[in-house]
Design a protein around this motif. Structure first.
Motif, short mmCIF file in Angstrom:
data_model
loop_
_atom_site.label_atom_id
_atom_site.label_comp_id
_atom_site.label_asym_id
_atom_site.label_seq_id
_atom_site.Cartn_x
_atom_site.Cartn_y
_atom_site.Cartn_z
N ALA A 1 0.81 -1.22 0.00
CA ALA A 1 0.00 0.00 0.00
C ALA A 1 0.85 1.27 0.00
O ALA A 1 0.57 2.21 -0.75
N ALA A 2 1.88 1.31 0.81
CA ALA A 2 2.70 2.52 0.88
C ALA A 2 3.37 2.84 -0.46
O ALA A 2 3.55 4.00 -0.81
N ARG A 3 3.70 1.81 -1.21
CA ARG A 3 4.38 2.00 -2.50
C ARG A 3 3.42 2.35 -3.63
O ARG A 3 3.76 3.11 -4.53
N HIS A 4 2.20 1.81 -3.60
CA HIS A 4 1.31 1.95 -4.75
C HIS A 4 0.10 2.86 -4.54
O HIS A 4 -0.46 3.35 -5.52
N ALA A 5 -0.34 3.06 -3.33
CA ALA A 5 -1.56 3.84 -3.09
C ALA A 5 -1.24 5.32 -2.92
O ALA A 5 -0.14 5.71 -2.51
N PHE A 6 -2.22 6.16 -3.25
CA PHE A 6 -2.10 7.59 -3.03
C PHE A 6 -2.30 7.90 -1.55
O PHE A 6 -3.19 7.33 -0.93
N PRO A 7 -1.53 8.83 -1.00
CA PRO A 7 -1.79 9.23 0.38
C PRO A 7 -3.22 9.77 0.50
O PRO A 7 -3.63 10.63 -0.28
N GLY A 8 -3.97 9.22 1.42
CA GLY A 8 -5.35 9.65 1.60
C GLY A 8 -6.33 9.07 0.59
O GLY A 8 -7.52 9.33 0.65
#
Length: 116
Positions: A84-91
């Motif tokens: 998630a930290a690598r692929h998802a947008f913050p928020g």
């Protein structure tokens, strides 16, 4: 079915699923992404939503009804958490989807299938 044939069918189903997602406006940002806790078949984004997608294929629609279980989804969720930290947008939104592929049928897209 031999292991090689199963691998070939799985890869074909993943290509079909990626095509299907693109047709629905998703951008594929990763395929067969490995983590220490499991593999994600497809990572896709649309707007601020990131979907971690499990792809399953079987010979018939009836067999697909039993292709995904809670145990498998738990592994996908663990791998998604690792990525998630690598692929998802913050928020942004994160979800786990499943795409079921059977011969001669349109893929069946199940959205947001995992909630802890």
């Amino acid at each position: 079915m031999s292991r090689a044939l199963a691998e070939q069918r799985g890869r074909r189903a993943e290509r079909i699923a990626a095509w299907y997602l693109r047709m629905k406006g998703w951008r594929i940002v990763g395929t067969r992404v490995r983590t220490p806790v499991g593999e994600i078949d497809i990572v896709a984004r649309r707007f601020r939503t990131t979907a971690f997608v499990e792809v399953k294929t079987r010979g018939t629609l009836a067999e697909l009804d039993y292709a995904v279980d809670k145990h498998r989804l738990r592994r996908v969720a663990a791998a998604a958490s690792a990525l998630a930290a690598r692929h998802a947008f913050p928020g942004g939104d994160i979800r786990i989807d499943v795409i079921l592929v059977a011969p001669g049928r349109m893929p069946k897209h199940l959205s947001n299938v995992w909630e802890e």
